[in-house]
Design an enzyme around this catalytic site. Sequence first.
Site, PDB file in Angstrom:
ATOM      1  CE1 TYR A  74      -4.340  -1.133  -0.317  1.00  0.00           C
ATOM      2  CE2 TYR A  74      -3.379  -2.997   0.842  1.00  0.00           C
ATOM      3  CZ  TYR A  74      -4.402  -2.450   0.084  1.00  0.00           C
ATOM      4  OH  TYR A  74      -5.474  -3.227  -0.288  1.00  0.00           O
ATOM      5  CD  GLN A 108     -17.061  -0.314  -7.548  1.00  0.00           C
ATOM      6  OE1 GLN A 108     -16.876  -1.504  -7.356  1.00  0.00           O
ATOM      7  NE2 GLN A 108     -17.408   0.154  -8.737  1.00  0.00           N
ATOM      8  CG  ASP A 111      -8.238   7.277  -7.275  1.00  0.00           C
ATOM      9  OD1 ASP A 111      -9.101   8.140  -7.014  1.00  0.00           O
ATOM     10  OD2 ASP A 111      -8.294   6.552  -8.289  1.00  0.00           O
ATOM     11  CG  HIS A 126     -14.497  -0.396  -2.159  1.00  0.00           C
ATOM     12  ND1 HIS A 126     -14.360  -0.933  -3.423  1.00  0.00           N
ATOM     13  CD2 HIS A 126     -15.652  -0.933  -1.653  1.00  0.00           C
ATOM     14  CE1 HIS A 126     -15.371  -1.759  -3.674  1.00  0.00           C
ATOM     15  NE2 HIS A 126     -16.173  -1.760  -2.620  1.00  0.00           N
ATOM     16  N   GLY A 196     -16.548   2.812 -15.793  1.00  0.00           N
ATOM     17  CA  GLY A 196     -15.242   2.193 -15.527  1.00  0.00           C
ATOM     18  C   GLY A 196     -15.250   1.179 -14.410  1.00  0.00           C
ATOM     19  N   PRO A 223     -15.020   0.740 -22.054  1.00  0.00           N
ATOM     20  CG  PRO A 223     -12.664   0.767 -21.969  1.00  0.00           C
ATOM     21  CD  PRO A 223     -13.893   1.166 -21.207  1.00  0.00           C
TER      22      PRO A 223
HETATM   23  C1  BJW Z   1     -12.338   1.678 -18.286  1.00  0.00           C
HETATM   24  C2  BJW Z   1     -11.186   2.347 -18.727  1.00  0.00           C
HETATM   25  C3  BJW Z   1     -11.322   3.699 -19.089  1.00  0.00           C
HETATM   26  C4  BJW Z   1     -10.629   0.339 -18.237  1.00  0.00           C
HETATM   27  N1  BJW Z   1     -12.547   4.281 -18.990  1.00  0.00           N
HETATM   28  N2  BJW Z   1     -13.528   2.271 -18.204  1.00  0.00           N
HETATM   29  C5  BJW Z   1     -22.248 -11.643  -3.494  1.00  0.00           C
HETATM   30  C6  BJW Z   1     -21.904 -12.559  -4.469  1.00  0.00           C
HETATM   31  C7  BJW Z   1     -20.575 -12.979  -4.614  1.00  0.00           C
HETATM   32  C8  BJW Z   1     -19.567 -12.488  -3.775  1.00  0.00           C
HETATM   33  C9  BJW Z   1     -19.915 -11.588  -2.819  1.00  0.00           C
HETATM   34  C10 BJW Z   1     -21.228 -11.175  -2.672  1.00  0.00           C
HETATM   35  N3  BJW Z   1     -21.276 -10.265  -1.667  1.00  0.00           N
HETATM   36  C11 BJW Z   1     -20.028 -10.125  -1.181  1.00  0.00           C
HETATM   37  C12 BJW Z   1     -19.185 -10.914  -1.845  1.00  0.00           C
HETATM   38  C13 BJW Z   1     -17.724 -11.048  -1.617  1.00  0.00           C
HETATM   39  C14 BJW Z   1     -16.912  -9.934  -2.220  1.00  0.00           C
HETATM   40  C15 BJW Z   1     -17.113  -9.946  -3.720  1.00  0.00           C
HETATM   41  O1  BJW Z   1     -17.838  -9.157  -4.283  1.00  0.00           O
HETATM   42  N4  BJW Z   1     -16.419 -10.844  -4.387  1.00  0.00           N
HETATM   43  C16 BJW Z   1     -16.523 -10.975  -5.839  1.00  0.00           C
HETATM   44  C17 BJW Z   1     -15.204 -10.516  -6.473  1.00  0.00           C
HETATM   45  C18 BJW Z   1     -16.847 -12.399  -6.179  1.00  0.00           C
HETATM   46  N5  BJW Z   1     -17.233  -8.632  -1.640  1.00  0.00           N
HETATM   47  C19 BJW Z   1     -16.713  -8.278  -0.476  1.00  0.00           C
HETATM   48  O2  BJW Z   1     -15.979  -9.013   0.157  1.00  0.00           O
HETATM   49  C20 BJW Z   1     -17.092  -6.904   0.061  1.00  0.00           C
HETATM   50  N6  BJW Z   1     -17.526  -7.037   1.407  1.00  0.00           N
HETATM   51  C21 BJW Z   1     -18.706  -7.520   1.739  1.00  0.00           C
HETATM   52  O3  BJW Z   1     -19.568  -7.773   0.933  1.00  0.00           O
HETATM   53  O4  BJW Z   1     -18.849  -7.680   3.083  1.00  0.00           O
HETATM   54  C22 BJW Z   1     -20.043  -8.274   3.590  1.00  0.00           C
HETATM   55  C23 BJW Z   1     -19.993  -8.120   5.097  1.00  0.00           C
HETATM   56  C24 BJW Z   1     -21.104  -7.601   5.749  1.00  0.00           C
HETATM   57  C25 BJW Z   1     -21.067  -7.459   7.134  1.00  0.00           C
HETATM   58  C26 BJW Z   1     -19.942  -7.820   7.837  1.00  0.00           C
HETATM   59  C27 BJW Z   1     -18.834  -8.317   7.183  1.00  0.00           C
HETATM   60  C28 BJW Z   1     -18.861  -8.469   5.789  1.00  0.00           C
HETATM   61  C29 BJW Z   1     -15.877  -6.004   0.094  1.00  0.00           C
HETATM   62  C30 BJW Z   1     -15.339  -5.716  -1.268  1.00  0.00           C
HETATM   63  C31 BJW Z   1     -14.046  -4.916  -1.135  1.00  0.00           C
HETATM   64  C32 BJW Z   1     -13.365  -4.716  -2.467  1.00  0.00           C
HETATM   65  N7  BJW Z   1     -12.045  -4.244  -2.237  1.00  0.00           N
HETATM   66  C33 BJW Z   1     -11.226  -3.890  -3.394  1.00  0.00           C
HETATM   67  C34 BJW Z   1      -9.831  -3.475  -2.879  1.00  0.00           C
HETATM   68  C35 BJW Z   1      -9.909  -2.096  -2.203  1.00  0.00           C
HETATM   69  C36 BJW Z   1      -8.603  -1.686  -1.628  1.00  0.00           C
HETATM   70  C37 BJW Z   1      -7.497  -1.626  -2.653  1.00  0.00           C
HETATM   71  O5  BJW Z   1      -7.580  -0.896  -3.660  1.00  0.00           O
HETATM   72  O6  BJW Z   1      -6.509  -2.329  -2.452  1.00  0.00           O
HETATM   73  O7  BJW Z   1     -11.859  -2.810  -4.112  1.00  0.00           O
HETATM   74  S1  BJW Z   1     -11.113  -5.194  -4.611  1.00  0.00           S
HETATM   75  C38 BJW Z   1     -11.176  -4.131  -5.999  1.00  0.00           C
HETATM   76  O8  BJW Z   1     -12.373  -4.405  -6.769  1.00  0.00           O
HETATM   77  C39 BJW Z   1     -11.305  -2.705  -5.446  1.00  0.00           C
HETATM   78  C40 BJW Z   1     -12.313  -2.109  -6.408  1.00  0.00           C
HETATM   79  O9  BJW Z   1     -12.949  -0.991  -5.829  1.00  0.00           O
HETATM   80  C41 BJW Z   1     -13.250  -3.271  -6.674  1.00  0.00           C
HETATM   81  C42 BJW Z   1     -14.048  -3.117  -7.948  1.00  0.00           C
HETATM   82  O10 BJW Z   1     -13.229  -3.137  -9.061  1.00  0.00           O
HETATM   83  P1  BJW Z   1     -13.519  -2.132 -10.270  1.00  0.00           P
HETATM   84  O11 BJW Z   1     -13.403  -0.747  -9.811  1.00  0.00           O
HETATM   85  O12 BJW Z   1     -14.757  -2.523 -10.944  1.00  0.00           O
HETATM   86  O13 BJW Z   1     -12.210  -2.419 -11.202  1.00  0.00           O
HETATM   87  P2  BJW Z   1     -11.974  -3.558 -12.280  1.00  0.00           P
HETATM   88  O14 BJW Z   1     -10.526  -3.631 -12.514  1.00  0.00           O
HETATM   89  O15 BJW Z   1     -12.663  -4.818 -11.905  1.00  0.00           O
HETATM   90  O16 BJW Z   1     -12.715  -3.033 -13.587  1.00  0.00           O
HETATM   91  C43 BJW Z   1     -12.262  -1.885 -14.279  1.00  0.00           C
HETATM   92  C44 BJW Z   1     -13.210  -1.608 -15.415  1.00  0.00           C
HETATM   93  O17 BJW Z   1     -12.817  -0.399 -16.031  1.00  0.00           O
HETATM   94  C45 BJW Z   1     -13.204  -2.673 -16.509  1.00  0.00           C
HETATM   95  O18 BJW Z   1     -14.542  -3.027 -16.832  1.00  0.00           O
HETATM   96  C46 BJW Z   1     -12.545  -1.982 -17.700  1.00  0.00           C
HETATM   97  O19 BJW Z   1     -13.061  -2.414 -18.954  1.00  0.00           O
HETATM   98  C47 BJW Z   1     -12.875  -0.552 -17.432  1.00  0.00           C
HETATM   99  N8  BJW Z   1     -11.954   0.440 -17.994  1.00  0.00           N
HETATM  100  N9  BJW Z   1     -10.150   1.506 -18.696  1.00  0.00           N
HETATM  101  C48 BJW Z   1     -13.609   3.551 -18.551  1.00  0.00           C
HETATM  102  N10 BJW Z   1     -10.286   4.439 -19.503  1.00  0.00           N
END
Ligand code: BJW
Length: 255
Positions: A74, A108, A111, A126, A196, A223
């Site tokens: 981090y 989400q 930054d 997040h 995004g 995209p």
């Molecule tokens: C462009 C572009 C350009 C490229 N212009 N676009 C239900 C079903 C299944 C699983 C779960 C569920 N509920 C919960 C879960 C578990 C889990 C989860 O979702 N897992 C799945 C992956 C299967 N969720 C959790 O654990 C969450 N917690 C939770 O639900 O707790 C319940 C609870 C309740 C009560 C007590 C205790 C618990 C927490 C989720 C935390 C996510 N953390 C992260 C890391 C954050 C810190 C760090 O940065 O290190 O967050 S993971 C990561 O993914 C980060 C992001 O915010 C998050 C989402 O990703 P994002 O932003 O969508 O990025 P990408 O890379 O996936 O996509 C980028 C997109 O941009 C792409 O589509 C490209 O095409 C596009 N793109 N260039 C526009 N120029």
Amino acid sequence: MSNFQLPTPNLQSLISNVRAAQRVVALTGAGMSAESGIPTFRDPQSGLWAKYDPTQLATVGAFERDPKLVWDWYEWRRATRRDTQPNPGHFALAAMAKLLPHFVVVTQNIDGLHHLAGSPDAIELHGNLARNKCSREDVVIDRAEARATNDGLLACPRCGAYLRPDVVWFGEALPRDALERAFAEATHCDAFFAIGTSGLVEPAAALPRFAKRAGAFVVEINPEETPLSASADVVLRGKAGQVLPALMKNLGFQI
Ligand code: BJW
């Protein structure tokens, strides 16, 4: 100014729906900051999860097993973030908040680039990379007040536990206030933009579904195809930093 041409099919419906909307929400993900030079998570080549294992870096268990590894990762991401600036997409969203009656950014991203671009009230689902919190007491601790430890980490001045970044790891609950506000905004909006984000991480991924079910006009800017694409009313296939300024222009707004 971007030369991106919005596609003509559905353009009039997009413009008229956004113009008529009283309440608009923009949910952003890592793709929003990609053009600022911050890697996304799931891009197969350049994404963070293509190079690093989230189970070793973004869970409580990982921090308990190897706090130094997680902390250093981090710190590296903080250094990367310091070298970046908001892109035209961030500025377009900040401008929309001034031009539309009620416009909320829900992000989400950790930054802080929405804030820097002029969206100080962006709802951060997040957490924020700039902050640290006590890993035991869950209270935010200023770096200047922290104690340095012999193993190169920082400790809480109150209880001595390690500090950790104030971000949400897998398996952790999202900040309650941010989550409640985001769902309230999504279920009461007239237009919803998903920008995004891969739409794979819950509960954030549920926001566009809630908005759609409540009758909002849903627009995706990405995209690549995502699980949301099929149900969106309009899909704008392009980069946020190009599409959003073009959208502003089509709405007749100056930025
Ligand atoms: C462009 C572009 C350009 C490229 N212009 N676009 C239900 C079903 C299944 C699983 C779960 C569920 N509920 C919960 C879960 C578990 C889990 C989860 O979702 N897992 C799945 C992956 C299967 N969720 C959790 O654990 C969450 N917690 C939770 O639900 O707790 C319940 C609870 C309740 C009560 C007590 C205790 C618990 C927490 C989720 C935390 C996510 N953390 C992260 C890391 C954050 C810190 C760090 O940065 O290190 O967050 S993971 C990561 O993914 C980060 C992001 O915010 C998050 C989402 O990703 P994002 O932003 O969508 O990025 P990408 O890379 O996936 O996509 C980028 C997109 O941009 C792409 O589509 C490209 O095409 C596009 N793109 N260039 C526009 N120029």
